[in-house]
Design an enzyme around this catalytic site. Structure first.
Site, PDB file in Angstrom:
ATOM      1  N   LEU A   1       0.808  -1.217   0.000  1.00  0.00           N
ATOM      2  CA  LEU A   1       0.000   0.000   0.000  1.00  0.00           C
ATOM      3  C   LEU A   1       0.842   1.268   0.000  1.00  0.00           C
ATOM      4  CD1 LEU A   1      -2.680  -1.053   2.651  1.00  0.00           C
ATOM      5  CD2 LEU A   1      -2.828  -1.244   0.158  1.00  0.00           C
ATOM      6  N   ALA A   2       1.987   1.221   0.678  1.00  0.00           N
ATOM      7  CA  ALA A   2       2.805   2.428   0.798  1.00  0.00           C
ATOM      8  C   ALA A   2       4.222   2.049   1.199  1.00  0.00           C
ATOM      9  CB  ALA A   2       2.209   3.385   1.824  1.00  0.00           C
TER      10      ALA A   2
ATOM     11  N   MET B   1      10.875   4.589   6.853  1.00  0.00           N
ATOM     12  CA  MET B   1      11.220   3.641   7.901  1.00  0.00           C
ATOM     13  C   MET B   1      10.615   2.256   7.678  1.00  0.00           C
ATOM     14  SD  MET B   1      10.704   4.287  11.976  1.00  0.00           S
ATOM     15  CE  MET B   1      11.153   3.098  13.224  1.00  0.00           C
TER      16      MET B   1
ATOM     17  N   ASP C   1       1.726  14.519  14.977  1.00  0.00           N
ATOM     18  CA  ASP C   1       1.727  14.399  13.513  1.00  0.00           C
ATOM     19  C   ASP C   1       0.295  14.333  12.970  1.00  0.00           C
ATOM     20  OD1 ASP C   1       2.913  14.285  11.032  1.00  0.00           O
ATOM     21  OD2 ASP C   1       3.274  12.122  11.080  1.00  0.00           O
TER      22      ASP C   1
END
Length: 283
Positions: A17-18, A22, A149
């Site tokens: 997916l991504a 990291m 975040d």
């Protein structure tokens, strides 16, 4: 969906997916007895970082911290483990889109998000944040969690209308083994509070400022300061300078006052808690 179909312990990786700096994120299935299967999301630390004790500890901290947050507006962590010397966490699969994707779609369609929808989304996200901010350990001690975040990419809207806050990867908490040094800036600068962008100490009110920026963008229909260089955006964030909401879209004056309060440069002039922010929005 992809056709990756890579075995990974008790999981089968179905689609990537991504890819982040990291870790990689995969859609996967977990298998049980009698043909039981369930979709999950696997976040796997990059191979090159599995020998880095500091990064491994950050990854483990994120999983342990998020696993303690059992709330309907926070993405759940189900598992933390090691497969073939690769650290991973298994998380709740949420069929939906993040706010940035929804905002981009609205821009392409030239349709503004309804005010009621924007307020509802933020109310739900604030409910999750309030829970995280107030979370205590088993001895009744405050964990002092700060997400740090909050951004459109980290708020998901499911196709069933559920709102989920995700990615506590750089969250600050009392129990974390790896702590951020003073003066180190973490997070997406467009959504930082003035104190966070200046490398100053932050508390839970930094998340309220970030939430207000997200709400401001949902209401205006576009990212703020879009055509400015990064250095100017950081300067404006540090001064909490935004084009007045009412000059960009007609919204109720009460709503504009709420957003302005949450976007105050000084933390003491913002809402005290996410619950207070949410309560005013609900009113």
């Amino acid at each position: 969906m992809g056709i990756l179909l890579e075995k990974f312990g008790k999981y089968t990786l179905v689609d990537r997916l991504a890819v982040g700096g990291m870790a990689e994120v995969y859609l996967a299935t977990v298998h049980g007895e009698a043909g039981f299967t369930k979709p999950v999301v696997i976040k796997r630390l990059h191979d090159r970082y599995n020998e880095d004790e500091g990064l491994v500890q950050m990854f483990v901290d994120e999983a342990r911290l998020t696993a303690q947050l059992m709330h309907s507006n926070i993405c759940q962590v189900h598992d933390l483990g090691l497969v073939d010397e690769a650290f991973f966490m298994a998380m709740e699969f949420i069929a939906g889109e993040d706010l940035r994707t929804l905002q981009d779609y609205s821009n392409r369609q030239r349709v503004a998000m309804p005010v009621e929808a924007a307020v509802f989304i933020m109310c739900e996200a604030l409910a999750g944040l309030d829970y995280a901010h107030r979370k205590e350990d088993s001895d009744g001690n405050q964990l002092n969690i700060i997400h740090r975040d909050i951004s459109p990419q980290n708020i998901l809207v499911s196709y069933e209308g559920e709102i989920k806050v995700i990615d506590f990867g750089i969250a600050k908490a009392r129990t974390r083994a790896v702590q951020t040094q003073a003066g180190v800036i973490k997070g997406k600068f467009r959504y930082m509070s003035p104190e966070q962008a200046s490398g100053l100490p932050v508390d839970h009110r930094t998340d309220l400022f970030a939430a207000a920026v997200v709400l401001y963008e949902l209401l205006t229909g576009r990212p703020h300061s879009l055509d400015l260089p990064d250095t100017e955006i950081i300067h404006r964030i540090r001064e909490a300078k935004f084009i007045p909401l009412g000059k960009q879209r007609k919204v109720p004056s009460r709503l504009e006052k709420i957003v302005n309060k949450a976007l105050s440069r000084k933390p003491d002039e913002r809402f005290d808690t996410a619950a207070d922010f949410r309560s005013d929005l609900l009113d």
